[in-house]
Design a protein around this motif. Structure first.
Motif, PDB file in Angstrom:
ATOM      1  N   LEU A 199      -0.507 -11.883 -50.729  1.00 47.93           N
ATOM      2  CA  LEU A 199      -1.584 -12.679 -51.307  1.00 47.93           C
ATOM      3  C   LEU A 199      -1.292 -14.149 -51.074  1.00 47.93           C
ATOM      4  O   LEU A 199      -0.166 -14.601 -51.296  1.00 47.93           O
ATOM      5  CB  LEU A 199      -1.708 -12.448 -52.819  1.00 47.93           C
ATOM      6  N   VAL A 200      -2.308 -14.896 -50.625  1.00 43.47           N
ATOM      7  CA  VAL A 200      -2.197 -16.345 -50.466  1.00 43.47           C
ATOM      8  C   VAL A 200      -3.230 -16.986 -51.381  1.00 43.47           C
ATOM      9  O   VAL A 200      -4.426 -16.728 -51.251  1.00 43.47           O
ATOM     10  CB  VAL A 200      -2.429 -16.789 -49.006  1.00 43.47           C
ATOM     11  N   ILE A 201      -2.765 -17.781 -52.320  1.00 43.30           N
ATOM     12  CA  ILE A 201      -3.650 -18.467 -53.268  1.00 43.30           C
ATOM     13  C   ILE A 201      -3.558 -19.966 -52.993  1.00 43.30           C
ATOM     14  O   ILE A 201      -2.463 -20.500 -52.785  1.00 43.30           O
ATOM     15  CB  ILE A 201      -3.274 -18.109 -54.727  1.00 43.30           C
ATOM     16  N   GLY A 202      -4.704 -20.630 -52.971  1.00 45.18           N
ATOM     17  CA  GLY A 202      -4.693 -22.058 -52.640  1.00 45.18           C
ATOM     18  C   GLY A 202      -5.942 -22.757 -53.122  1.00 45.18           C
ATOM     19  O   GLY A 202      -6.851 -22.157 -53.693  1.00 45.18           O
ATOM     20  N   ARG A 203      -5.989 -24.075 -52.863  1.00 46.20           N
ATOM     21  CA  ARG A 203      -7.143 -24.880 -53.259  1.00 46.20           C
ATOM     22  C   ARG A 203      -7.438 -25.931 -52.188  1.00 46.20           C
ATOM     23  O   ARG A 203      -6.581 -26.258 -51.366  1.00 46.20           O
ATOM     24  CB  ARG A 203      -6.908 -25.554 -54.609  1.00 46.20           C
ATOM     25  N   MET A 204      -8.669 -26.434 -52.251  1.00 41.63           N
ATOM     26  CA  MET A 204      -9.152 -27.391 -51.262  1.00 41.63           C
ATOM     27  C   MET A 204      -9.346 -28.765 -51.898  1.00 41.63           C
ATOM     28  O   MET A 204      -9.584 -28.882 -53.103  1.00 41.63           O
ATOM     29  CB  MET A 204     -10.502 -26.924 -50.689  1.00 41.63           C
ATOM     30  N   TYR A 205      -9.292 -29.784 -51.037  1.00 43.35           N
ATOM     31  CA  TYR A 205      -9.668 -31.138 -51.435  1.00 43.35           C
ATOM     32  C   TYR A 205     -10.507 -31.722 -50.305  1.00 43.35           C
ATOM     33  O   TYR A 205     -10.024 -31.860 -49.179  1.00 43.35           O
ATOM     34  CB  TYR A 205      -8.428 -32.007 -51.684  1.00 43.35           C
ATOM     35  N   ASP A 206     -11.767 -32.010 -50.617  1.00 37.94           N
ATOM     36  CA  ASP A 206     -12.719 -32.508 -49.619  1.00 37.94           C
ATOM     37  C   ASP A 206     -12.844 -31.514 -48.457  1.00 37.94           C
ATOM     38  O   ASP A 206     -12.872 -31.894 -47.282  1.00 37.94           O
ATOM     39  CB  ASP A 206     -12.277 -33.889 -49.114  1.00 37.94           C
ATOM     40  N   TYR A 207     -12.890 -30.215 -48.796  1.00 35.49           N
ATOM     41  CA  TYR A 207     -13.037 -29.105 -47.847  1.00 35.49           C
ATOM     42  C   TYR A 207     -11.881 -29.027 -46.856  1.00 35.49           C
ATOM     43  O   TYR A 207     -12.039 -28.562 -45.730  1.00 35.49           O
ATOM     44  CB  TYR A 207     -14.382 -29.189 -47.102  1.00 35.49           C
ATOM     45  N   HIS A 208     -10.709 -29.474 -47.253  1.00 37.58           N
ATOM     46  CA  HIS A 208      -9.482 -29.318 -46.470  1.00 37.58           C
ATOM     47  C   HIS A 208      -8.419 -28.730 -47.391  1.00 37.58           C
ATOM     48  O   HIS A 208      -8.378 -29.031 -48.584  1.00 37.58           O
ATOM     49  CB  HIS A 208      -9.006 -30.653 -45.892  1.00 37.58           C
ATOM     50  N   VAL A 209      -7.545 -27.913 -46.812  1.00 38.70           N
ATOM     51  CA  VAL A 209      -6.521 -27.234 -47.615  1.00 38.70           C
ATOM     52  C   VAL A 209      -5.567 -28.259 -48.211  1.00 38.70           C
ATOM     53  O   VAL A 209      -4.944 -29.042 -47.484  1.00 38.70           O
ATOM     54  CB  VAL A 209      -5.752 -26.201 -46.761  1.00 38.70           C
ATOM     55  N   LEU A 210      -5.478 -28.255 -49.542  1.00 32.92           N
ATOM     56  CA  LEU A 210      -4.580 -29.174 -50.243  1.00 32.92           C
ATOM     57  C   LEU A 210      -3.191 -28.560 -50.359  1.00 32.92           C
ATOM     58  O   LEU A 210      -2.205 -29.132 -49.917  1.00 32.92           O
ATOM     59  CB  LEU A 210      -5.146 -29.508 -51.626  1.00 32.92           C
ATOM     60  N   ASP A 211      -3.102 -27.403 -50.981  1.00 33.23           N
ATOM     61  CA  ASP A 211      -1.838 -26.667 -51.063  1.00 33.23           C
ATOM     62  C   ASP A 211      -2.133 -25.179 -51.221  1.00 33.23           C
ATOM     63  O   ASP A 211      -3.175 -24.790 -51.737  1.00 33.23           O
ATOM     64  CB  ASP A 211      -0.941 -27.179 -52.199  1.00 33.23           C
ATOM     65  N   MET A 212      -1.196 -24.369 -50.774  1.00 31.48           N
ATOM     66  CA  MET A 212      -1.320 -22.913 -50.913  1.00 31.48           C
ATOM     67  C   MET A 212       0.063 -22.294 -51.031  1.00 31.48           C
ATOM     68  O   MET A 212       1.042 -22.815 -50.493  1.00 31.48           O
ATOM     69  CB  MET A 212      -2.112 -22.303 -49.752  1.00 31.48           C
ATOM     70  N   ILE A 213       0.097 -21.179 -51.746  1.00 36.08           N
ATOM     71  CA  ILE A 213       1.361 -20.482 -52.032  1.00 36.08           C
ATOM     72  C   ILE A 213       1.172 -19.004 -51.721  1.00 36.08           C
ATOM     73  O   ILE A 213       0.164 -18.400 -52.094  1.00 36.08           O
ATOM     74  CB  ILE A 213       1.773 -20.687 -53.507  1.00 36.08           C
TER      75      ILE A 213
END
Length: 307
Positions: A103-117
């Motif tokens: 499983l890869v969980i992450g978030r975006m900032y301005d439609y670009h990947v900010l961080d993922m784990i």
């Protein structure tokens, strides 16, 4: 240029409303999450995505078709789906020999990947397997984090922030007791993360405050931390920046405690001589000659004592 970036001016009212919803706002919309399965996702990973989607409804989008992509090598497809579905959070499920039940969980900032784990699933119990009553759709959960790792290690600290972002739901101004229906509990212990979901039962206690019992409702996951892709501290601070219009104005002599309760501070002043206080000049308030003589005598005696 991306196909979604070509829209300059809307031609219909519907397109205009659509673009207005996606415009930057002072108070942003509720963060939606997209749940994507990879090209080789097995039945266990697919069921995990379905169960998480059941918890996230109606603030989630579940992609049923398989998408052949590798988030840690190429993020363009994730950024495309993020812009298409207007989602700032994502969960990607895959399975292979090197990294099973992934499983890869992450978030975006301005439609670009900010961080993922990246997390590995070691044990999984589905919502269907636990035969208990479930919570209604759209219920805001309570989040509990246990374990020193969430405060000590940088990877776990970011994971905690990511999980809060993912499951927090809408921001509410008031809370009623009957609305607290289920709890998501995350425990970090011995290099593993234990994810449990409980339904809150309010029982009679014989007094005004009810007795609380927890009943497991699922899903239940035992996770292991694998790879991380963390952004720089400068970009992370920029993504957390609050607009000036939303910053609360400072009020003098007012402070707040840890629970947000407003406290009025004490104002320290010197001792005032009330005899010198200027009052309204009235005939009835004027001092008599006898009173003036006694006051003058008292002042003289004080001066003599000081000398």
């Amino acid at each position: 240029m991306d196909a979604l970036d070509r829209v300059v001016k809307p031609k219909t009212k519907r397109a205009k409303r659509f673009l207005e919803k996606r415009e930057p706002k002072l108070s942003e919309n509720i963060k939606n999450a997209m749940l994507i399965k990879g090209g080789n996702a097995n039945s266990a990973v697919t069921q995990v995505l379905r169960d998480v989607y059941a918890l996230k409804k109606p603030y989630g989008v579940l992609y049923k078709k398989k998408n052949i992509t590798r988030p840690f090598e190429d993020q363009t497809s994730l950024e495309f789906f993020s812009k298409k579905s207007d989602c700032s959070l994502f969960m990607f499920g895959s399975h292979n020999k090197k990294r099973p039940n992934n499983l890869v969980i992450g978030r975006m900032y301005d439609y670009h990947v900010l961080d993922m784990i990246e997390l590995g699933i070691e044990k999984f119990v589905s919502l269907k397997d636990i035969k208990n009553s479930k919570c209604p759709e759209g219920t805001k959960p309570m989040l509990i984090f246990a374990g020193n790792d969430f405060d000590v290690t940088e990877d776990y600290r970011r994971l905690k922030s990511l999980l809060i972002d993912f499951f927090r739901g809408p921001t509410v101004s008031n809370i009623r007791l009957a609305g607290l229906e289920y709890v998501l509990h995350f425990t970090a212990l011995n290099g593993k993360i234990y994810f449990r979901s409980y339904k809150l039962l309010l029982k009679k206690s014989g007094c005004r405050t009810p007795r609380i019992e927890l009943e497991e409702m699922g899903p239940s996951l035992d996770l292991v931390l694998r790879r991380t892709h963390l952004t720089s501290d400068d970009l992370y601070k920029l993504s957390m920046k609050m607009p000036k219009a939303l910053k609360p104005k400072k009020k003098k002599n007012i402070s707040h405690d840890t629970f947000g309760t407003t406290k009025k501070d004490l104002i320290h002043m010197q001792k005032q001589d009330l005899s010198k206080l200027q009052t309204r000049k009235m005939k009835g308030l004027k001092k008599r000659p006898v009173e003036r003589i006694t006051e003058d005598q008292e002042r003289k005696s004080k001066r003599i004592k000081k000398n």
